[in-house]
Design an enzyme around this catalytic site. Structure first.
Site, mmCIF file in Angstrom:
data_model
loop_
_atom_site.group_PDB
_atom_site.id
_atom_site.type_symbol
_atom_site.label_atom_id
_atom_site.label_comp_id
_atom_site.label_asym_id
_atom_site.label_seq_id
_atom_site.Cartn_x
_atom_site.Cartn_y
_atom_site.Cartn_z
ATOM 1 N N ASP A 73 -10.141 67.390 -33.977
ATOM 2 C CA ASP A 73 -9.533 67.578 -35.301
ATOM 3 C C ASP A 73 -9.787 66.387 -36.240
ATOM 4 O OD1 ASP A 73 -8.636 69.881 -34.171
ATOM 5 O OD2 ASP A 73 -6.510 69.426 -34.306
ATOM 6 N N ASP A 75 -13.077 71.477 -32.555
ATOM 7 C CA ASP A 75 -12.586 71.930 -33.869
ATOM 8 C C ASP A 75 -12.522 70.772 -34.856
ATOM 9 O OD1 ASP A 75 -12.199 74.367 -32.549
ATOM 10 O OD2 ASP A 75 -10.076 73.998 -32.196
#
Length: 342
Positions: free
Chosen positions: A178, A201
């Site tokens: 992230d 991600d």
């Protein structure tokens, strides 16, 4: 007596006026330097003296150094450019991650009563883990590194954006899971010639973001993007002329998976490495195959082969690709063009 009172009031209001004015209420450049050679030693101090809703462009020039600061640019700021002396040697860093306790953290004081009422030790969570959060509109970052150097123990955001019309030019974003969170639907972001690295991600959220000639580096077998583009927003993530690379120990990377149903991601004219999985994309949840908007156009490299791509992704036609321009993607009633700010 009245004359004395009048004189006292005059002095009072004069002092009040003088205190309200600031020598920094102008378009001059503010210099920040850790070694004390600037006007401020921390970036946070320089941000604090900037006037609210400025109608002129103001530069905070940051000399080479490592600035261990957790920064928030509040929503009442605008037209500020944070410009580093050297991209690789001007570093803003912090080390929060989602699984540390909120006690003793940056948030412990402002949330003291809430934590007391909860009667437990809550975790910090993803969305408080940032190094830099930009709530303001019309902010530019140039020649800087923004890093979350927490150990790989959970989500750890380096950059968290909430504002609209944000530009990041020749910047580095370092982290693991992230790394970059584009956190507000409908906002527009430009990443121009930036380096972004991470594991899982590491580019995620609902904003509309254009990545122009960026270097995207994968540090683990995982997913590059996790778009959560709303259904009624036409564009999400667009990677144009970007280069994707992977660490030597990495073997399997997906271009993305939809964090929400209508996630939108397009890679066009990009160079993709051999580590990109043949299917290219992951659905996250099976039903999102019906709604996710995942596309490619004229990519090159060992990972660009399209014969085994998932059936629910698309290869754009030349006509469709010609219609996707930065001007069209960012088009709103305010006619913002990031190129005008260069």
């Amino acid at each position: 007596m009245y004359r004395k009172l009048f004189s006292t009031l005059t002095l009072f209001f004069f002092a009040l006026t003088m205190s309200a004015a600031s020598k920094y209420d102008n378009p001059d450049t503010i210099v920040v330097a850790r070694d004390g050679t600037g006007e401020f030693r921390t970036i946070g101090e320089a941000i604090e003296v900037c006037r609210a809703f400025m109608d002129y462009h103001k530069v905070i020039y940051i000399k080479k150094g490592t600035y261990k600061e957790k920064l928030i640019l509040p929503q009442w700021l605008q037209n500020i450019e944070l410009c580093g002396e050297d991209r690789d040697q001007t570093i803003i860093t912090w080390d929060d991650h989602a699984n540390i306790s909120m006690e003793g953290s940056y948030w412990a004081a402002p949330l003291k009563e809430q934590l007391k009422a909860m009667g437990e030790r809550p975790k910090l969570g993803t969305f408080r883990s940032f190094t830099v959060r930009v709530d303001a509109n019309d902010i530019t970052f140039t020649n800087l590194t923004i890093e979350n150097n927490a150990a790989r123990l959970g989500q750890a955001v380096a950059l968290h954006t909430q504002g609209d019309r944000l530009r990041f030019v020749n910047c580095r974003f370092l982290g693991h899971q992230d790394t970059v969170y584009t956190g507000m639907p409908g906002t527009r972001l430009l990443f121009d010639h930036c380096y972004i690295e991470g594991t899982t991600d590491f580019i995620f959220g609902p904003s509309t973001a254009w990545f122009e000639q960026c270097h995207i580096h994968c540090k683990a077998n995982s997913y590059i993007t996790a778009a959560s583009t709303p259904k009624d927003v036409a564009f999400g993530y667009i990677f144009n002329q970007c280069t994707v690379t992977a660490a030597d120990n990495v073997e399997k990377v997906y271009l993305g998976r939809p964090w929400r149903d209508y996630g939108y991601t397009l890679f066009m004219h990009c160079t993709l490495p051999r580590q990109i999985r043949p299917e290219g994309w992951h659905h996250w949840k099976k039903e999102r195959e019906e709604t996710a908007r995942y596309m490619e156009f004229e990519n090159t490299g060992e990972g660009a082969a399209t014969s085994q791509r998932v059936a629910w992704s698309r290869q754009l036609s030349k006509k469709e690709a010609r219609d996707i321009t930065m001007e069209k993607v960012f088009q709103r009633s305010d006619n913002w063009s990031p190129a005008m700010n260069k």
